[in-house]
Design an enzyme around this catalytic site. Sequence first.
Site, PDB file in Angstrom:
ATOM      1  N   TYR A  29       0.838  -1.201   0.000  1.00  0.00           N
ATOM      2  CA  TYR A  29       0.000   0.000   0.000  1.00  0.00           C
ATOM      3  C   TYR A  29       0.875   1.255   0.000  1.00  0.00           C
ATOM      4  O   TYR A  29       0.649   2.185  -0.766  1.00  0.00           O
ATOM      5  CB  TYR A  29      -0.936  -0.019   1.214  1.00  0.00           C
ATOM      6  CG  TYR A  29      -1.779   1.215   1.349  1.00  0.00           C
ATOM      7  CD1 TYR A  29      -2.808   1.492   0.448  1.00  0.00           C
ATOM      8  CD2 TYR A  29      -1.550   2.128   2.383  1.00  0.00           C
ATOM      9  CE1 TYR A  29      -3.584   2.640   0.568  1.00  0.00           C
ATOM     10  CE2 TYR A  29      -2.323   3.266   2.509  1.00  0.00           C
ATOM     11  CZ  TYR A  29      -3.332   3.521   1.598  1.00  0.00           C
ATOM     12  OH  TYR A  29      -4.093   4.656   1.726  1.00  0.00           O
ATOM     13  N   GLU A  69     -11.856   5.948   4.419  1.00  0.00           N
ATOM     14  CA  GLU A  69     -11.293   6.743   5.515  1.00  0.00           C
ATOM     15  C   GLU A  69     -12.324   6.915   6.623  1.00  0.00           C
ATOM     16  O   GLU A  69     -11.974   6.886   7.806  1.00  0.00           O
ATOM     17  CB  GLU A  69     -10.795   8.099   5.014  1.00  0.00           C
ATOM     18  CG  GLU A  69      -9.597   8.031   4.081  1.00  0.00           C
ATOM     19  CD  GLU A  69      -8.321   7.468   4.689  1.00  0.00           C
ATOM     20  OE1 GLU A  69      -8.226   7.345   5.933  1.00  0.00           O
ATOM     21  OE2 GLU A  69      -7.393   7.152   3.923  1.00  0.00           O
ATOM     22  N   TRP A  82      -5.762   1.223  10.073  1.00  0.00           N
ATOM     23  CA  TRP A  82      -5.916   1.194   8.625  1.00  0.00           C
ATOM     24  C   TRP A  82      -5.776  -0.227   8.082  1.00  0.00           C
ATOM     25  O   TRP A  82      -6.431  -0.590   7.104  1.00  0.00           O
ATOM     26  CB  TRP A  82      -4.919   2.151   7.961  1.00  0.00           C
ATOM     27  CG  TRP A  82      -5.046   2.135   6.474  1.00  0.00           C
ATOM     28  CD1 TRP A  82      -4.116   1.702   5.572  1.00  0.00           C
ATOM     29  CD2 TRP A  82      -6.180   2.530   5.684  1.00  0.00           C
ATOM     30  NE1 TRP A  82      -4.605   1.814   4.287  1.00  0.00           N
ATOM     31  CE2 TRP A  82      -5.869   2.320   4.342  1.00  0.00           C
ATOM     32  CE3 TRP A  82      -7.439   3.039   6.007  1.00  0.00           C
ATOM     33  CZ2 TRP A  82      -6.762   2.599   3.308  1.00  0.00           C
ATOM     34  CZ3 TRP A  82      -8.329   3.322   4.982  1.00  0.00           C
ATOM     35  CH2 TRP A  82      -7.975   3.092   3.640  1.00  0.00           C
TER      36      TRP A  82
END
Length: 192
Positions: free
Chosen positions: A26, A48, A56
């Site tokens: 990522y 988000e 995350w």
Amino acid sequence: MSAALPGADGTLRCPWALSTEEYVAYHDEEWGRPVHGDDALYERLCLEAFQSGLSWITILRRRPGFRAAFAGFEIAEVAAFTDKDAERLLADPGIIRNRAKIEATLANARVLAEWAPGELDELIWSFAPDPASRPAPRTLADVPAVTPESTALSKALKKRGIRFVGPTTAYALMQACGLVDDHLADCASRGR
């Protein structure tokens, strides 16, 4: 101090990216790279928001499930979701089953479906600060959680009817979508 650190391959990276292979990929391939297009930005905005209060990596690992559950985050398709779809989403183990976040995702799609093509992209990118005004962060301590631009973006989105997008979420969106480059100064991905 949390300066850039070498990964298993010897490449210097932001330290947060070194704990899992998913994070490395990522970090190296997506985070901080410019994202354009209403559907693509809607997806990032939604993810988000779902991340709020969670790590995350939880969202990253469930992203395929989110994409399947939310019709690839195509605004027009999600805007047409019904109450039956909302109940289906609340029972879907492939996503985060938070009623407020699911309802915000659906409501935001309905709002955005009324916008002109490119309007979300234009609005979000209008808050990108001048890169020359931001020195490269040397350590993680130099990376803010909120900026005047993210606060203004949050207010602008809320004024237009978008939910679940506070200043911290707006800044995470700005980082993820390349509006700002918060890769550390010594990170190999800085400036890519």
